[in-house]
Design an enzyme around this catalytic site. Structure first.
Site, PDB file in Angstrom:
ATOM      1  N   ASP A  18      -0.236   5.119   0.787  1.00  0.00           N
ATOM      2  CA  ASP A  18      -0.539   6.130   1.803  1.00  0.00           C
ATOM      3  C   ASP A  18      -0.411   5.549   3.212  1.00  0.00           C
ATOM      4  O   ASP A  18      -0.980   4.495   3.519  1.00  0.00           O
ATOM      5  CB  ASP A  18      -1.958   6.681   1.615  1.00  0.00           C
ATOM      6  CG  ASP A  18      -2.106   7.440   0.305  1.00  0.00           C
ATOM      7  OD1 ASP A  18      -1.092   7.954  -0.195  1.00  0.00           O
ATOM      8  OD2 ASP A  18      -3.232   7.512  -0.223  1.00  0.00           O
ATOM      9  N   ASP A  62       0.874  -1.165   0.000  1.00  0.00           N
ATOM     10  CA  ASP A  62       0.000   0.000   0.000  1.00  0.00           C
ATOM     11  C   ASP A  62       0.917   1.222   0.000  1.00  0.00           C
ATOM     12  O   ASP A  62       2.106   1.108   0.313  1.00  0.00           O
ATOM     13  CB  ASP A  62      -0.878  -0.047   1.260  1.00  0.00           C
ATOM     14  CG  ASP A  62      -1.654   1.236   1.462  1.00  0.00           C
ATOM     15  OD1 ASP A  62      -2.317   1.683   0.511  1.00  0.00           O
ATOM     16  OD2 ASP A  62      -1.576   1.812   2.571  1.00  0.00           O
TER      17      ASP A  62
END
EC number: 3.1.3.3
Length: 239
Positions: free
Chosen positions: A36, A34
């Protein structure tokens, strides 16, 4: 006399031990991160909202979306409707406030690549920002899966590409399924901070929760391997 049969016991899936998870990670042929609050310290959409002057309303929506309380696509649509980012604003954000890499991620990605492990970035954020991050980590843009903002000819916001798998709840799992089918990876690991990352396992073969930037209690409570520093994953590779 009729004998009452006992109710069938539900067979629970076998729990994977911590050492098995470490072995899975060390023998993976692909690791998906991922972006963010995982690869970078910020939430890209919140930084864009701050830059466009609608920070408070948007960050509350992000918190709800990451906790799994609101369907992802609905939350993304609502937040972008508030922000209305122009192409120029996105470009200025990257120039004036580029995202900060999480400590240890550069070394970890480099080490994985040295071991011929494919590294992918799978994000519910925006491709223009994620590609900027990928370039800092020597990850090819073909290994980036993220949402695309759309703009009119004059550069004003025109929505986002709703056909991208990352625009939907469960989209990260769809990307991992696609990667398995396309490249025939035997073991894919997903690393991330949020509920949408944890839900990608399966089809990912293992999930590693990351709390180095923000701790999401649901993920911390349910991830079988939870780390707060990428040094732990680097250490596992060096053993």
């Amino acid at each position: 006399m009729k004998v009452k049969s006992e109710p069938r016991r539900k067979i629970l899936p076998k729990m994977v031990s911590h050492s098995e998870l470490r072995n899975l990670f060390c023998s993976a042929d692909a690791v998906c991160f991922d972006v963010d609050s995982t690869v970078i310290q910020e939430e890209g959409i919140d930084e864009l909202a701050k830059f466009c002057g609608v920070e408070d309303a948007v960050s509350e929506m992000t918190r709800q979306a990451m906790g799994g309380a609101v369907p992802f696509k609905a939350a993304l649509t609502q937040r972008l409707a508030l922000i209305q980012p122009s192409r120029e604003q996105v470009q200025r954000l990257l120039a004036e406030h580029p995202p900060h890499l999480t400590p240890g991620i550069r070394e970890l990605v480099s080490r994985l690549q040295e071991r011929n492990v494919q590294v992918f970035l799978i994000s519910g954020g925006f491709r223009s920002i994620v590609e900027h991050v990928a370039s800092k980590l020597n990850i090819p843009s073909t290994n980036v899966f993220a949402n695309r903002l759309k703009f009119y000819f004059n550069g004003e916001y025109a929505g986002f590409d709703e056909t991208q798998p990352t625009a939907e709840s469960g989209g990260k799992g769809k990307v991992i399924k696609f990667l398995k089918e396309k490249f025939h990876f035997k073991k894919i690991i997903m690393v991330g901070d949020g509920a949408t990352d944890m839900e990608a396992c399966p089809p990912a073969d293992a999930f590693i929760g990351f709390g180095g930037n923000v701790i999401r209690q649901q993920v911390k409570d349910n991830a079988e391997w939870y780390i707060t520093d990428f040094v732990e994953l680097l250490g596992a590779l060096e053993e």
